[in-house]
Design a protein around this motif. Structure first.
Motif, PDB file in Angstrom:
ATOM      1  N   MET A 103     -17.524   2.383   9.665  1.00 38.40           N
ATOM      2  CA  MET A 103     -16.501   2.975   8.806  1.00 38.40           C
ATOM      3  C   MET A 103     -16.688   4.478   8.630  1.00 38.40           C
ATOM      4  O   MET A 103     -15.972   5.107   7.856  1.00 38.40           O
ATOM      5  CB  MET A 103     -16.504   2.284   7.436  1.00 38.40           C
ATOM      6  N   TRP A 104     -17.618   5.087   9.317  1.00 42.46           N
ATOM      7  CA  TRP A 104     -17.879   6.517   9.161  1.00 42.46           C
ATOM      8  C   TRP A 104     -16.723   7.382   9.647  1.00 42.46           C
ATOM      9  O   TRP A 104     -16.522   8.483   9.164  1.00 42.46           O
ATOM     10  CB  TRP A 104     -19.166   6.909   9.859  1.00 42.46           C
ATOM     11  N   ILE A 105     -16.009   6.916  10.645  1.00 43.85           N
ATOM     12  CA  ILE A 105     -14.805   7.614  11.101  1.00 43.85           C
ATOM     13  C   ILE A 105     -13.628   6.775  10.602  1.00 43.85           C
ATOM     14  O   ILE A 105     -13.272   5.784  11.219  1.00 43.85           O
ATOM     15  CB  ILE A 105     -14.766   7.777  12.634  1.00 43.85           C
ATOM     16  N   PRO A 106     -13.028   7.183   9.486  1.00 48.04           N
ATOM     17  CA  PRO A 106     -12.032   6.323   8.861  1.00 48.04           C
ATOM     18  C   PRO A 106     -10.726   6.187   9.624  1.00 48.04           C
ATOM     19  O   PRO A 106     -10.114   5.130   9.602  1.00 48.04           O
ATOM     20  CB  PRO A 106     -11.799   6.974   7.496  1.00 48.04           C
ATOM     21  N   PHE A 107     -10.278   7.235  10.284  1.00 47.61           N
ATOM     22  CA  PHE A 107      -9.004   7.132  10.972  1.00 47.61           C
ATOM     23  C   PHE A 107      -9.113   7.793  12.327  1.00 47.61           C
ATOM     24  O   PHE A 107      -9.651   8.892  12.421  1.00 47.61           O
ATOM     25  CB  PHE A 107      -7.894   7.820  10.162  1.00 47.61           C
ATOM     26  N   PRO A 108      -8.651   7.217  13.391  1.00 47.49           N
ATOM     27  CA  PRO A 108      -7.983   5.930  13.474  1.00 47.49           C
ATOM     28  C   PRO A 108      -8.929   4.756  13.694  1.00 47.49           C
ATOM     29  O   PRO A 108      -8.533   3.613  13.606  1.00 47.49           O
ATOM     30  CB  PRO A 108      -7.067   6.098  14.678  1.00 47.49           C
ATOM     31  N   CYS A 109     -10.203   5.032  13.984  1.00 49.11           N
ATOM     32  CA  CYS A 109     -11.135   3.960  14.360  1.00 49.11           C
ATOM     33  C   CYS A 109     -11.318   2.925  13.252  1.00 49.11           C
ATOM     34  O   CYS A 109     -11.336   1.725  13.500  1.00 49.11           O
ATOM     35  CB  CYS A 109     -12.486   4.547  14.756  1.00 49.11           C
ATOM     36  N   GLY A 110     -11.487   3.362  12.017  1.00 53.75           N
ATOM     37  CA  GLY A 110     -11.726   2.438  10.917  1.00 53.75           C
ATOM     38  C   GLY A 110     -10.569   1.496  10.663  1.00 53.75           C
ATOM     39  O   GLY A 110     -10.755   0.364  10.220  1.00 53.75           O
ATOM     40  N   LYS A 111      -9.359   1.937  10.956  1.00 47.64           N
ATOM     41  CA  LYS A 111      -8.179   1.087  10.757  1.00 47.64           C
ATOM     42  C   LYS A 111      -8.131  -0.064  11.751  1.00 47.64           C
ATOM     43  O   LYS A 111      -7.445  -1.047  11.526  1.00 47.64           O
ATOM     44  CB  LYS A 111      -6.896   1.920  10.881  1.00 47.64           C
ATOM     45  N   LEU A 112      -8.859   0.057  12.851  1.00 50.61           N
ATOM     46  CA  LEU A 112      -8.863  -0.993  13.864  1.00 50.61           C
ATOM     47  C   LEU A 112      -9.662  -2.219  13.426  1.00 50.61           C
ATOM     48  O   LEU A 112      -9.451  -3.303  13.941  1.00 50.61           O
ATOM     49  CB  LEU A 112      -9.452  -0.464  15.177  1.00 50.61           C
ATOM     50  N   HIS A 113     -10.603  -2.032  12.511  1.00 50.89           N
ATOM     51  CA  HIS A 113     -11.474  -3.140  12.133  1.00 50.89           C
ATOM     52  C   HIS A 113     -11.706  -3.215  10.620  1.00 50.89           C
ATOM     53  O   HIS A 113     -12.804  -3.549  10.170  1.00 50.89           O
ATOM     54  CB  HIS A 113     -12.803  -3.079  12.895  1.00 50.89           C
ATOM     55  N   SER A 114     -10.659  -2.898   9.860  1.00 51.20           N
ATOM     56  CA  SER A 114     -10.740  -3.069   8.409  1.00 51.20           C
ATOM     57  C   SER A 114      -9.350  -3.397   7.876  1.00 51.20           C
ATOM     58  O   SER A 114      -8.342  -3.142   8.540  1.00 51.20           O
ATOM     59  CB  SER A 114     -11.280  -1.807   7.741  1.00 51.20           C
ATOM     60  N   TYR A 115      -9.339  -3.951   6.677  1.00 57.48           N
ATOM     61  CA  TYR A 115      -8.055  -4.303   6.069  1.00 57.48           C
ATOM     62  C   TYR A 115      -8.195  -4.267   4.556  1.00 57.48           C
ATOM     63  O   TYR A 115      -9.191  -4.752   4.007  1.00 57.48           O
ATOM     64  CB  TYR A 115      -7.608  -5.697   6.525  1.00 57.48           C
ATOM     65  N   LYS A 116      -7.192  -3.670   3.892  1.00 53.76           N
ATOM     66  CA  LYS A 116      -7.180  -3.575   2.436  1.00 53.76           C
ATOM     67  C   LYS A 116      -5.917  -4.226   1.895  1.00 53.76           C
ATOM     68  O   LYS A 116      -4.853  -4.122   2.501  1.00 53.76           O
ATOM     69  CB  LYS A 116      -7.194  -2.112   1.978  1.00 53.76           C
ATOM     70  N   GLU A 117      -6.072  -4.862   0.739  1.00 55.45           N
ATOM     71  CA  GLU A 117      -4.943  -5.426   0.026  1.00 55.45           C
ATOM     72  C   GLU A 117      -5.122  -5.148  -1.462  1.00 55.45           C
ATOM     73  O   GLU A 117      -6.232  -4.931  -1.933  1.00 55.45           O
ATOM     74  CB  GLU A 117      -4.871  -6.956   0.180  1.00 55.45           C
ATOM     75  N   ARG A 118      -4.028  -5.179  -2.186  1.00 57.40           N
ATOM     76  CA  ARG A 118      -4.094  -5.170  -3.640  1.00 57.40           C
ATOM     77  C   ARG A 118      -3.632  -6.547  -4.098  1.00 57.40           C
ATOM     78  O   ARG A 118      -2.532  -6.974  -3.768  1.00 57.40           O
ATOM     79  CB  ARG A 118      -3.209  -4.085  -4.238  1.00 57.40           C
TER      80      ARG A 118
END
Length: 157
Positions: free
Chosen positions: A20-35
């Protein structure tokens, strides 16, 4: 069953989070957030989620291991380590006080490799795709809960 190397390295990798150290675009490939939105109290939802994790341990894909790593009842927060069949570590963090649910892959290499945490720190820049497993994991947790939980897929900070 998770090997000893994975068990020892998981808490360190979960804190460091090299993927997760490089948040975009790499982090978006393997993370997911919801409220998450719910009618029950945060404490009731936390207890319900703990029961849901126990249910998922039996029902989820073979080789997937759920480990409740941290429960903070004062903050209504839970951190769950999910080891995939190859012992990659995915981390699920849910804060029922704010309604934020977050699931992410923690590193490029599986933790059964000796010194995988160090290697993952060196290889933090390598992009990889989780095939929407983190999104599916949050959905499974929501669906396994007895309390009704809905999602607001708007902007999440």
């Amino acid at each position: 069953m998770v090997c000893i190397f994975s068990l020892f390295q998981a808490p360190v990798q979960a804190i460091l989070r090299p993927a997760m150290w490089i948040p975009f675009p790499c982090g978006k490939l393997h993370s997911y957030k919801e409220r998450w939105e719910f009618d029950a109290t945060p404490a009731e939802c936390l207890n319900d989620l703990i029961a849901a994790v126990e249910k998922l341990k039996e029902e989820d894909a073979p080789g997937t291991t759920y480990d409740i790593h941290k429960i903070d009842r004062c903050r209504n927060f839970i951190r769950i380590f999910v080891f995939t069949w190859a012992e990659w570590l995915d981390v699920v963090e849910i804060d029922f006080s704010t309604g934020k649910a977050y699931s992410f892959s923690s590193g490029f290499l599986p933790l059964w490799l000796p010194f995988a945490v160090i290697l993952n720190c060196v290889l933090f820049w390598i992009p990889f795709y989780d095939n929407k497993l983190n999104q599916q994991r949050l959905e499974k947790l929501r669906n396994a809960m007895v309390k009704h939980v809905t999602t607001d897929l708007g902007t999440i900070n």
